[in-house]
Write a protein that holds these residues in place. Sequence first.
Motif, PDB file in Angstrom:
ATOM      1  N   GLU A   1       0.781  -1.272   0.076  1.00 13.87           N
ATOM      2  CA  GLU A   1      -0.114   0.135   0.052  1.00 13.87           C
ATOM      3  C   GLU A   1       0.689   1.317  -0.101  1.00 13.87           C
ATOM      4  O   GLU A   1       0.640   2.217  -0.538  1.00 13.87           O
TER       5      GLU A   1
ATOM      6  N   SER B   1       2.238   1.845  -3.504  1.00 12.03           N
ATOM      7  CA  SER B   1       1.050   2.186  -4.409  1.00 12.03           C
ATOM      8  C   SER B   1       0.891   3.792  -4.340  1.00 12.03           C
ATOM      9  O   SER B   1       0.624   4.400  -5.079  1.00 12.03           O
TER      10      SER B   1
ATOM     11  N   LYS C   1       1.194   6.822  -6.689  1.00 13.44           N
ATOM     12  CA  LYS C   1       0.298   7.900  -6.962  1.00 13.44           C
ATOM     13  C   LYS C   1       0.723   9.290  -7.088  1.00 13.44           C
ATOM     14  O   LYS C   1       0.425  10.023  -7.785  1.00 13.44           O
TER      15      LYS C   1
END
Length: 635
Positions: free
Chosen positions: A423, A426, A430
């Motif tokens: 996470e 990720s 982003k």
Amino acid sequence: MPVISGASITFRYFNKFTALRSSNGFQSLILVKYKTTIPNIDYSANSRVAQSNWLITKLSKEGKISQVRALFNNLPDRDKDVITWTAVISGYIKSGLIDEARNLFDRVDSKKNVVTWTAMVSGYMRSNRILDAERLFKVMPVKNVVSWNTMVDGYVQNGMIDKALEMFHGMPERNVVSWNTMLTALVHCGRVEDAKALFDKMPKRDVISWTAMVAGLAKNGRVDEARSIFDMMPERNVVSWNAMITGYAQNMKLDEAFDLFEKMPERNLSSWNAMITGFIQNGELRRAEKLFDKMPCKNVVSWTTMITGYVQSEQSEEAFKIFSKMLEEEDGMKPNEGTFVSVLSACSDLADLIQGQQVHQKITKTVYQFSEIVVSALINMYSKCGELSNARRTFDDGLINQRDVVSWNGMIAAYAHHGCGGEAISLFKKMSVLGFKSNDATYVALLSACSHSGMVEEGLRYFNELVRNKSIQVKEDHYACLVDLCGRAGKLKEAFEFIMRLGTKPSVSVWEALLAGCHVHGDVNLGKLVAKKILDAEPENASTYLLLSNIYASRGKWRDAAKVRLKMKDKGLKKQPGCSWIEIENKVHVFVVGAKSHSHANLIYPLLHELHAKMRKAGSISNYDYLEDEDFLAV
């Protein structure tokens, strides 16, 4: 409303100085100047024009720029003079609408004088549009000393000190504001010798000049020279005294600071706050408490300083008590950004979710709900309280264009704290896609996430990416993360070789990361070598002795383990007692290793022994994980 014949206008320039608070709680000694331009006397020849100008100026100050423009558009040309045009243009600049201001400025029917031109130049400088400011300044038909000061100050505020100095030296005339602006800029960036040379050349000095020199010398560790300048001052104000007191405090001369504080002919709130802050930053919390209690009146800075002091001294419960008293003040003391950040830090330290949620509710009723620093503190609080989903919800609640790198770092760090490496990666991707520029803290959080998740290859890739990124300086924290990453994965030899190849002397934190890896994998030889490196730097490091003892024990070397423990005992070193707590029905129960004072200890011990036995049977702990069972079982 006075009306004087003639179309000329003069503006009064207030040169204000304010002390900036630094991140460590001290008030900065550097006095930072800013200017505001407001009409002094309206010299419009026509009373009707003067009245409309007064209304335009009033609306501009209130930020009602659309009403200003509507009023301006409805005025006949005969009722618009240079004051009118300047007031409207300045209103646009104040509202951040610099291009609209320039469109009005460039109209063929516009009326301009040196004040109008200077306001436009100042607007460009404040908007960080340096080239536009330079072009406009270059073509100014008339320049006065205020115009030149505006350019010098603009360069200073944008960190272009050499350009400011070049402009300063090119000035056809200078006033004391010119000198003070340049003097303050030089001390602010640490160029004390240049500032001192400029100070010595000043044809005329005021109290601001002297105070800036005192502050600059003290800030750069030359506190005795600062005191000499202070003693030579022909006149002093309360700011001068505060600067000297803060200088002493910053240089760990608390007795001298307090002696000066006691001798002050007059004190303001800043005087009291500076002295209290000095005590706290030098570990004298009790003296800070006594002075705080004696204050004739307190402001939000006073309360926040004490709250921060308790948090830094790991007395978070006391921090909450002070926060509660602050809210109960009769004059309705309102917390500021710093208050909320400190209180949320206390919530994080205590893992007190209920208190944290209550603070969050208070924040939602203030403008600070949009503060990136406060949002990051909320994310950290929810993360430390085990509420990762709430941390992410808090992060997502903010609009993307309202986030900054601090918020992104906070959320990545939250994932790292919970071992959610995927996470974290990720979110980092982003962040990059949306155009947010990562910094050194981003990579610390990212590498930590990879380490805690066992993502060795990913961590190595991101570390190499960091090294190639020349805009970010690789720091000790990054090295420690990489060593921790390799240590957890069992790559102890590679981690040691990496440390030995570093161009600088490794910090203790880097060696500690490797020692932790030796403990996990039971590497006695390397652990012994690494422990020596740490103890050479920090002979009283109790944790190192304990880890080394446990490494020996993990390999059955009980005699060596006992020797380390005995050596630790001879040195009088003790491990910080473990502490935990749980809240049941609004009552906090605290448990400390070695303490058996809890009222229900006779019920807790049998259960704890039973759980311990089951853990041993299941293989969750081994015989060497805890050398002293009583330490583990103590409540």
